[in-house]
Design a protein around this motif. Structure first.
Motif, PDB file in Angstrom:
ATOM      1  N   ILE A 139       0.832  -1.206   0.000  1.00 58.85           N
ATOM      2  CA  ILE A 139       0.000   0.000   0.000  1.00 58.85           C
ATOM      3  C   ILE A 139       0.866   1.255   0.000  1.00 58.85           C
ATOM      4  CG2 ILE A 139      -1.750   1.303   1.276  1.00 58.85           C
ATOM      5  CD1 ILE A 139      -2.714  -1.339   2.462  1.00 58.85           C
ATOM      6  N   ASN A 140       1.840   1.291   0.925  1.00 57.56           N
ATOM      7  CA  ASN A 140       2.638   2.510   1.117  1.00 57.56           C
ATOM      8  C   ASN A 140       3.767   2.668   0.110  1.00 57.56           C
ATOM      9  OD1 ASN A 140       1.104   3.254   3.333  1.00 57.56           O
ATOM     10  ND2 ASN A 140       2.475   2.302   4.817  1.00 57.56           N
ATOM     11  N   LYS A 141       4.455   1.557  -0.191  1.00 61.16           N
ATOM     12  CA  LYS A 141       5.646   1.630  -1.055  1.00 61.16           C
ATOM     13  C   LYS A 141       5.634   0.481  -2.061  1.00 61.16           C
ATOM     14  CE  LYS A 141       8.411   3.479   2.792  1.00 61.16           C
ATOM     15  NZ  LYS A 141       7.625   3.070   3.953  1.00 61.16           N
ATOM     16  N   PRO A 142       4.700   0.476  -2.989  1.00 59.13           N
ATOM     17  CA  PRO A 142       4.620  -0.640  -3.952  1.00 59.13           C
ATOM     18  C   PRO A 142       5.789  -0.702  -4.924  1.00 59.13           C
ATOM     19  CG  PRO A 142       3.097   1.122  -4.555  1.00 59.13           C
ATOM     20  CD  PRO A 142       3.653   1.483  -3.208  1.00 59.13           C
ATOM     21  N   PHE A 143       6.616   0.337  -4.950  1.00 59.89           N
ATOM     22  CA  PHE A 143       7.752   0.383  -5.868  1.00 59.89           C
ATOM     23  C   PHE A 143       8.974  -0.347  -5.327  1.00 59.89           C
ATOM     24  CE2 PHE A 143       7.491   4.154  -3.208  1.00 59.89           C
ATOM     25  CZ  PHE A 143       8.723   4.156  -2.575  1.00 59.89           C
ATOM     26  N   LEU A 144       8.970  -0.747  -4.063  1.00 61.73           N
ATOM     27  CA  LEU A 144      10.120  -1.433  -3.476  1.00 61.73           C
ATOM     28  C   LEU A 144      10.294  -2.823  -4.090  1.00 61.73           C
ATOM     29  CD1 LEU A 144       9.804  -0.461   0.304  1.00 61.73           C
ATOM     30  CD2 LEU A 144      11.437   0.413  -1.370  1.00 61.73           C
ATOM     31  N   PRO A 145      11.497  -3.394  -4.001  1.00 66.14           N
ATOM     32  CA  PRO A 145      11.760  -4.676  -4.673  1.00 66.14           C
ATOM     33  C   PRO A 145      10.828  -5.819  -4.288  1.00 66.14           C
ATOM     34  CG  PRO A 145      13.826  -3.655  -4.047  1.00 66.14           C
ATOM     35  CD  PRO A 145      12.740  -2.804  -3.455  1.00 66.14           C
ATOM     36  N   LEU A 146      10.485  -5.961  -3.012  1.00 71.31           N
ATOM     37  CA  LEU A 146       9.634  -7.082  -2.600  1.00 71.31           C
ATOM     38  C   LEU A 146       8.179  -6.922  -3.040  1.00 71.31           C
ATOM     39  CD1 LEU A 146      11.004  -8.026   0.944  1.00 71.31           C
ATOM     40  CD2 LEU A 146      11.252  -9.284  -1.184  1.00 71.31           C
ATOM     41  N   PRO A 147       7.504  -5.829  -2.715  1.00 68.01           N
ATOM     42  CA  PRO A 147       6.110  -5.713  -3.164  1.00 68.01           C
ATOM     43  C   PRO A 147       5.957  -5.604  -4.679  1.00 68.01           C
ATOM     44  CG  PRO A 147       6.821  -3.684  -2.089  1.00 68.01           C
ATOM     45  CD  PRO A 147       7.886  -4.708  -1.835  1.00 68.01           C
ATOM     46  N   SER A 148       6.981  -5.104  -5.357  1.00 66.53           N
ATOM     47  CA  SER A 148       6.898  -4.992  -6.818  1.00 66.53           C
ATOM     48  C   SER A 148       7.207  -6.311  -7.519  1.00 66.53           C
ATOM     49  CB  SER A 148       7.866  -3.918  -7.316  1.00 66.53           C
ATOM     50  OG  SER A 148       9.215  -4.320  -7.108  1.00 66.53           O
ATOM     51  N   GLY A 149       7.774  -7.277  -6.791  1.00 65.06           N
ATOM     52  CA  GLY A 149       8.101  -8.568  -7.390  1.00 65.06           C
ATOM     53  C   GLY A 149       9.485  -8.639  -7.988  1.00 65.06           C
ATOM     54  N   ALA A 150      10.268  -7.563  -7.900  1.00 62.70           N
ATOM     55  CA  ALA A 150      11.631  -7.593  -8.436  1.00 62.70           C
ATOM     56  C   ALA A 150      12.499  -8.576  -7.659  1.00 62.70           C
ATOM     57  CB  ALA A 150      12.240  -6.194  -8.398  1.00 62.70           C
ATOM     58  N   PHE A 151      12.242  -8.690  -6.364  1.00 60.71           N
ATOM     59  CA  PHE A 151      12.860  -9.704  -5.506  1.00 60.71           C
ATOM     60  C   PHE A 151      11.761 -10.627  -4.998  1.00 60.71           C
ATOM     61  CE2 PHE A 151      17.143  -8.095  -3.545  1.00 60.71           C
ATOM     62  CZ  PHE A 151      17.787  -8.447  -4.718  1.00 60.71           C
ATOM     63  N   SER A 152      12.008 -11.921  -5.015  1.00 63.52           N
ATOM     64  CA  SER A 152      11.076 -12.836  -4.372  1.00 63.52           C
ATOM     65  C   SER A 152      11.290 -12.784  -2.861  1.00 63.52           C
ATOM     66  CB  SER A 152      11.289 -14.260  -4.884  1.00 63.52           C
ATOM     67  OG  SER A 152      12.556 -14.753  -4.463  1.00 63.52           O
ATOM     68  N   PHE A 153      10.318 -13.283  -2.123  1.00 62.09           N
ATOM     69  CA  PHE A 153      10.439 -13.283  -0.663  1.00 62.09           C
ATOM     70  C   PHE A 153      11.635 -14.132  -0.229  1.00 62.09           C
ATOM     71  CE2 PHE A 153       9.435 -14.599   3.664  1.00 62.09           C
ATOM     72  CZ  PHE A 153       9.004 -13.415   4.235  1.00 62.09           C
ATOM     73  N   LYS A 154      11.843 -15.250  -0.909  1.00 65.78           N
ATOM     74  CA  LYS A 154      12.965 -16.134  -0.585  1.00 65.78           C
ATOM     75  C   LYS A 154      14.296 -15.428  -0.809  1.00 65.78           C
ATOM     76  CE  LYS A 154      14.983 -20.629  -1.786  1.00 65.78           C
ATOM     77  NZ  LYS A 154      14.857 -21.827  -2.657  1.00 65.78           N
ATOM     78  N   THR A 155      14.408 -14.707  -1.916  1.00 66.70           N
ATOM     79  CA  THR A 155      15.637 -13.957  -2.188  1.00 66.70           C
ATOM     80  C   THR A 155      15.875 -12.908  -1.119  1.00 66.70           C
ATOM     81  OG1 THR A 155      15.344 -14.289  -4.570  1.00 66.70           O
ATOM     82  CG2 THR A 155      16.828 -12.521  -3.883  1.00 66.70           C
ATOM     83  N   GLY A 156      14.806 -12.240  -0.694  1.00 60.95           N
ATOM     84  CA  GLY A 156      14.931 -11.243   0.362  1.00 60.95           C
ATOM     85  C   GLY A 156      15.440 -11.841   1.664  1.00 60.95           C
ATOM     86  N   VAL A 157      14.950 -13.030   2.006  1.00 59.13           N
ATOM     87  CA  VAL A 157      15.398 -13.703   3.230  1.00 59.13           C
ATOM     88  C   VAL A 157      16.874 -14.067   3.134  1.00 59.13           C
ATOM     89  CG1 VAL A 157      15.147 -15.794   4.626  1.00 59.13           C
ATOM     90  CG2 VAL A 157      13.117 -14.589   3.822  1.00 59.13           C
ATOM     91  N   ILE A 158      17.287 -14.602   1.995  1.00 60.65           N
ATOM     92  CA  ILE A 158      18.684 -15.013   1.814  1.00 60.65           C
ATOM     93  C   ILE A 158      19.621 -13.808   1.890  1.00 60.65           C
ATOM     94  CG2 ILE A 158      20.323 -15.983   0.159  1.00 60.65           C
ATOM     95  CD1 ILE A 158      18.051 -17.788  -0.846  1.00 60.65           C
TER      96      ILE A 158
END
Length: 365
Positions: A139-158
Motif C-alpha cells: 500500500i505505502n511503497k509498492p515500488f520497493l523490490p519485494l512488493p513490486s516482485g523484483a525480488f522474491s520473498f525467498k531472495t529477500g530472506v537469503i
C-alpha cells in the motif's frame, strides 16, 4: 475358390470408396464433418490462464541477470539512508583527527573498516524491515523490490540473513571493540524495531520507534565511529571533544525530526494495519510542522557551533551555510502538498540532503 477371391477384391474396393453419407471436407474455420446432412465444425477455444501470481523476473542472459540483481539490491537497501551513514562515518572519523599527519593511509583503512560491516548490517536492517512490512508496503511503497516482485520473498530472506552473518564476521576479523559494540546495538535495536514477536515490533509504538532512530543516529553511529578511529586506528586516548558534543546535539534534534517525519507519507497503510504513529494520532499537518521546527532548531545548533570555532573561515562557512540550509528547508515546506505522497517524499529526500550537508559542516569545527 475363385468366387471367394472375387468377393474379397470387391470388399477391398468398396473400402476405398468414399461413403455417401459421411464426408470430411476442409472448410473455413476448421474441418466440416457431414453426416446425414448434419454439419459439425470443431474449433479450438483458447483457455484463460489461471496464474494469478506474478512471475519472477527471468532474464535471458547472465550479464542481464547480474545487472538486474545488483540494481534491485541497490534499491533494497534504501540508498539514501546508507549515503547518510557513510557521510556520518567520514565526519565522525575526521573529528578524531588532531593533526594533519593523522590523515594517512591508515586513516582511510580505518574508514573502510567502519563502512564494510556497517553497510552489511545496514542491508540486514533494511531487509528485515521490508520482509515484515511486505503487506504494508504493497500500500505505502509498492515500488520497493519485494512488493513490486523484483525480488522474491525467498531472495529477500537469503540476502538479509547473509548480510547479518557477513557483517558480524567482518567485525570479528577487524577486532575493534568500539566497532563491534556499535554494530551489535545497531543490530539489536533494529531487529526489535521490525520483527514480530513478544515485546518486539517496536515500530508499532510511536515513542519506541522514535527512540530507535534517535539512539542510532545520535549515539551509536557517531560515538562508535569516533572511538574506533581514535582508539583502535590512531591509538590515542578516548576523549570527548567539543565538536563531538555539538555533533551529538545536532544529530539528536535532526534524528528526532526524521523519526517523526518518516511516517507522514505512510499514514494510509499504517491505519490499515493498526500501526500507531504520531501522524495517525495527531494528523499529518501538525506533525509536519513540528518536524520542520525541529529541523530548524538543529540548524540553529549547528550555526552556534560554527560561531564557537576559533577559526574565522569556519565561523563564516558554517554560519552562512547553516543559515542557508535552514532557510531553504523552511521555504520549501510552504509548498508541500500533504495530500500528495510524491510531494511529501520529495521533501523527505530534501531533509536527507540537508542532513548530509550539515554533517559535512560539523566535521569542520
Amino acid at each position: 475358390m475363385q468366387q471367394r477371391k472375387i468377393q474379397i477384391e470387391y470388399n477391398l474396393s468398396r473400402l476405398k470408396q468414399p461413403s455417401i453419407n459421411n464426408e470430411l471436407k476442409s472448410g473455413e474455420g476448421g474441418f466440416i464433418y457431414k453426416e446425414n446432412d448434419k454439419k459439425y465444425i470443431p474449433k479450438a477455444i483458447p483457455k484463460e490462464s489461471f496464474a494469478s501470481e506474478p512471475r519472477p523476473y527471468q532474464p535471458k542472459h547472465v550479464v542481464a541477470s547480474v545487472k538486474h540483481f545488483f540494481v534491485t539490491l541497490f534499491w533494497f537497501c534504501y540508498p539514501y539512508t546508507m549515503f547518510g551513514r557513510i557521510l556520518c562515518t567520514i565526519s565522525a572519523s575526521l573529528l578524531a583527527v588532531e593533526r594533519l599527519s593523522d590523515i594517512s593511509p591508515l586513516f582511510f583503512i580505518g574508514i573502510l573498516q567502519i563502512l564494510l560491516p556497517f553497510t552489511l548490517i545496514d542491508l540486514y536492517v533494511n531487509g528485515v524491515n521490508q520482509l515484515y512490512d511486505l503487506e504494508i508496503d504493497k500500500i505505502n511503497k509498492p515500488f520497493l523490490p519485494l512488493p513490486s516482485g523484483a525480488f522474491s520473498f525467498k531472495t529477500g530472506v537469503i540476502v538479509t540473513a547473509s548480510s547479518a552473518i557477513l557483517g558480524f564476521f567482518t567485525s570479528y576479523m577487524i577486532g575493534s571493540w568500539p566497532l563491534f559494540w556499535g554494530l551489535l546495538f545497531f543490530f539489536l535495536i533494529w531487529s526489535g524495531y521490525s520483527i514480530k514477536g513478544p515485546l518486539l515490533r517496536w515500530k508499532k509504538n510511536p515513542l519506541l520507534a522514535a527512540i530507535c532512530i534517535f539512539s542510532t543516529m545520535t549515539f551509536i553511529f557517531p560515538l562508535s565511529f569516533f572511538y574506533h578511529m581514535k582508539t583502535f586506528v590512531l591509538k590515542k586516548a578516548g576523549v570527548f571533544p567539543k565538536p563531538l558534543m555539538f555533533s551529538v546535539v545536532f544529530m539528536s534534534l535532526y534524528s528526532l525530526g526524521i523519526s517523526l517525519f518518516k511516517d507522514i507519507p505512510d499514514i494510509e497503510g499504517d491505519k490499515a494495519f493498526g500501526i500507531e504513529s504520531f501522524s495517525t494520532r495527531l494528523g499529518q499537518k501538525r506533525v509536519f510542522w513540528i518536524c520542520v521546527s525541529i529541523f530548524e532548531s538543529a540548524f540553529g545548533v549547528a550555526f552556534l557551533a560554527g560561531l564557537s570555532s576559533p577559526f574565522l573561515w569556519v565561523k563564516i562557512l558554517t554560519g552562512l551555510g547553516n543559515a542557508i540550509l535552514g532557510s531553504i528547508l523552511w521555504y520549501r515546506a510552504k509548498f508541500v502538498n500533504l495530500n500528495d505522497r510524491a510531494s511529501i517524499r520529495s521533501y523527505y529526500m530534501l531533509i536527507w540532503k540537508h542532513l548530509l550537508t550539515g554533517i559535512k559542516e560539523l566535521s569542520l569545527k
